[in-house]
Motif scaffolding. Sequence first.
Motif, PDB file in Angstrom:
ATOM      1  N   ASN A   1       0.851  -1.182   0.000  1.00  0.00           N
ATOM      2  CA  ASN A   1       0.000   0.000   0.000  1.00  0.00           C
ATOM      3  C   ASN A   1       0.892   1.239   0.000  1.00  0.00           C
ATOM      4  O   ASN A   1       2.089   1.169   0.297  1.00  0.00           O
ATOM      5  CB  ASN A   1      -0.999  -0.004   1.158  1.00  0.00           C
TER       6      ASN A   1
ATOM      7  N   LYS B   1      -5.507  -4.129   5.910  1.00  0.00           N
ATOM      8  CA  LYS B   1      -6.542  -3.138   5.647  1.00  0.00           C
ATOM      9  C   LYS B   1      -5.950  -1.968   4.876  1.00  0.00           C
ATOM     10  O   LYS B   1      -4.838  -1.544   5.140  1.00  0.00           O
ATOM     11  CB  LYS B   1      -7.117  -2.636   6.962  1.00  0.00           C
ATOM     12  N   GLY B   2      -6.726  -1.425   3.940  1.00  0.00           N
ATOM     13  CA  GLY B   2      -6.316  -0.244   3.196  1.00  0.00           C
ATOM     14  C   GLY B   2      -5.355  -0.550   2.067  1.00  0.00           C
ATOM     15  O   GLY B   2      -4.152  -0.543   2.261  1.00  0.00           O
TER      16      GLY B   2
ATOM     17  N   ILE C   1      -9.173   2.658   1.120  1.00  0.00           N
ATOM     18  CA  ILE C   1      -8.872   3.296   2.405  1.00  0.00           C
ATOM     19  C   ILE C   1      -9.483   2.491   3.542  1.00  0.00           C
ATOM     20  O   ILE C   1     -10.628   2.067   3.467  1.00  0.00           O
ATOM     21  CB  ILE C   1      -9.449   4.726   2.474  1.00  0.00           C
ATOM     22  N   SER C   2      -8.715   2.328   4.617  1.00  0.00           N
ATOM     23  CA  SER C   2      -9.215   1.746   5.858  1.00  0.00           C
ATOM     24  C   SER C   2      -9.020   2.759   6.978  1.00  0.00           C
ATOM     25  O   SER C   2      -7.950   3.357   7.107  1.00  0.00           O
ATOM     26  CB  SER C   2      -8.462   0.457   6.191  1.00  0.00           C
TER      27      SER C   2
ATOM     28  N   THR D   1      -3.945   3.354   4.911  1.00  0.00           N
ATOM     29  CA  THR D   1      -4.527   2.942   6.185  1.00  0.00           C
ATOM     30  C   THR D   1      -4.404   4.106   7.155  1.00  0.00           C
ATOM     31  O   THR D   1      -3.304   4.615   7.378  1.00  0.00           O
ATOM     32  CB  THR D   1      -3.801   1.718   6.770  1.00  0.00           C
TER      33      THR D   1
ATOM     34  N   GLY E   1     -11.273  -2.693   2.994  1.00  0.00           N
ATOM     35  CA  GLY E   1     -10.947  -1.342   2.534  1.00  0.00           C
ATOM     36  C   GLY E   1     -10.043  -1.374   1.321  1.00  0.00           C
ATOM     37  O   GLY E   1      -8.851  -1.126   1.420  1.00  0.00           O
TER      38      GLY E   1
ATOM     39  N   ILE F   1     -13.989   1.961   0.808  1.00  0.00           N
ATOM     40  CA  ILE F   1     -13.680   2.457   2.155  1.00  0.00           C
ATOM     41  C   ILE F   1     -14.198   1.483   3.201  1.00  0.00           C
ATOM     42  O   ILE F   1     -15.339   1.016   3.126  1.00  0.00           O
ATOM     43  CB  ILE F   1     -14.309   3.848   2.387  1.00  0.00           C
TER      44      ILE F   1
ATOM     45  N   ASP G   1       0.711   4.486   5.515  1.00  0.00           N
ATOM     46  CA  ASP G   1      -0.175   4.534   6.660  1.00  0.00           C
ATOM     47  C   ASP G   1      -0.142   5.941   7.219  1.00  0.00           C
ATOM     48  O   ASP G   1       0.919   6.573   7.258  1.00  0.00           O
ATOM     49  CB  ASP G   1       0.274   3.566   7.759  1.00  0.00           C
TER      50      ASP G   1
END
Length: 165
Positions: A32, A61-62, A91-92, A66, A88, A118, A35
């Motif tokens: 990703n 997640k994300g 986005i998380s 994140t 997500g 999301i 964060d």
Amino acid sequence: MHSRGDWYFGNGFKYFTINGNGHTIDCNNKFNAFDVDLKENWNSITIKNVRFINGDNKDGKGGAVTVINGDIVEFINCTFENNKAKNGGAISINNDGELRIINCTFINNIADDKGGAIYKDEGKMHISFFRELPIYVINSNFVTNQAQEGGAIYLKCDFEILDAF
């Protein structure tokens, strides 16, 4: 990506802005983008004019971003495209802070489980299309996002929708 960060200090409140100037963060389906974990009295981050593509956080997640900590996390004029995660796809959100999504586009993001675009973990959340509440989405588009539950948005919390039509 070359970005410009601006720091603002006033009345004890600290802001940080990243203006991507239309650049793309391409994660090449390997990780990703980043964060958001604001600590030590950093209160707000605004990320604008960035295109997040091909993020992959399959075990977490994300897919693109994140949000771990932050009083206010804001995305303006951003595009999230072809990102993947367990929850997500794009986005998380894992905290009770305020999330603002303004003039953003979410295209073809995929979550294996929940929240194609999301995902909001447990906590507090309100959704309003015209009022400033702990989370709001204004003038944003969600196109062909996918998940087992919540193709565009999945909320695992108490929430309320205001001014929707």
